[in-house]
Design a protein around this motif. Structure first.
Motif, short mmCIF file in Angstrom:
data_model
loop_
_atom_site.label_atom_id
_atom_site.label_comp_id
_atom_site.label_asym_id
_atom_site.label_seq_id
_atom_site.Cartn_x
_atom_site.Cartn_y
_atom_site.Cartn_z
N UNK A 44 -23.98 1.33 63.45
CA UNK A 44 -24.04 2.77 63.23
C UNK A 44 -22.82 3.30 62.50
N UNK A 45 -21.66 2.65 62.67
CA UNK A 45 -20.43 3.12 62.03
C UNK A 45 -20.56 3.17 60.51
N UNK A 46 -21.37 2.29 59.94
CA UNK A 46 -21.53 2.28 58.48
C UNK A 46 -22.21 3.55 57.98
N UNK A 47 -22.96 4.21 58.83
CA UNK A 47 -23.69 5.41 58.42
C UNK A 47 -23.00 6.71 58.80
N UNK A 48 -22.09 6.67 59.74
CA UNK A 48 -21.49 7.92 60.22
C UNK A 48 -20.72 8.66 59.14
N UNK A 49 -20.04 7.94 58.27
CA UNK A 49 -19.33 8.60 57.18
C UNK A 49 -20.32 9.35 56.28
N UNK A 50 -21.45 8.73 55.99
CA UNK A 50 -22.45 9.38 55.14
C UNK A 50 -23.05 10.61 55.84
N UNK A 51 -23.30 10.51 57.13
CA UNK A 51 -23.83 11.66 57.87
C UNK A 51 -22.85 12.82 57.82
#
Length: 172
Positions: free
Chosen positions: A31-38
């Motif tokens: 999930x960490x890979x997507x949190x920046x994008x969110x």
């Protein structure tokens, strides 16, 4: 297992605990890979930017592009899914099921209308447009209220759509 004054933890419990902890670590790493994008998508939607770079933007009078796109397309998408006013459609497997399908469809759609499905779906659709993903679940809910005598009665029992915050979701 309990002994007098202390808790005895079995090896099976320790193994299960390690399994769950490892699962959560892997899920968190994924999930960490997507949190920046969110976070970046949310900042674009609410038009957060540094005013130190451009003195002319301090008043922040311009609507953000992401906001205008989401708010323009959201009603069309919501209408495409809900215009028929039949949110769920049941289909039977055998002849007896096929005869009951229209009644089940009407019953579920009636219950979803009573649970304010449209406003919950609107939140789901906007999250999908803002973040590129949205998570919800359909649960069976029982809501109770108190009458004037203080007795509890069932106000609603049926399917309910629950939106889940992206930060509270861990994929498996």
């Amino acid at each position: 297992q309990f002994r007098y004054g202390e808790l005895v933890i079995s090896p099976l419990f320790r193994r299960a605990e390690r399994f769950v902890c490892d699962f959560m670590k892997k899920s968190r790493a994924y999930r960490d890979t997507y949190e920046y994008e969110w976070e970046r998508c949310w900042q674009e939607y609410v038009n957060t930017r540094s005013v130190q770079k451009n003195i002319l933007q301090r008043a922040n009078l311009k609507l953000p592009y992401a906001f205008t796109v989401v708010e323009t397309f959201a009603p069309s998408i919501i209408e495409a899914f809900t215009a028929d006013n039949e949110f769920l459609s049941a289909r039977g497997r055998d002849q007896q099921d096929k005869q009951m399908a229209p009644f089940i469809t009407n019953h579920f759609n009636y219950q979803l209308c009573n649970d304010n499905f449209l406003s919950k779906f609107t939140v789901f659709a906007k999250n999908e447009l803002i973040y590129g993903t949205a998570i919800s679940k359909l649960i069976w809910a029982v809501k109770t209220k108190l009458n004037y005598e203080g007795e509890e009665f069932v106000d609603f029992e049926g399917p309910s759509l629950v939106n889940i915050k992206l930060t509270d979701f861990f994929p498996d």
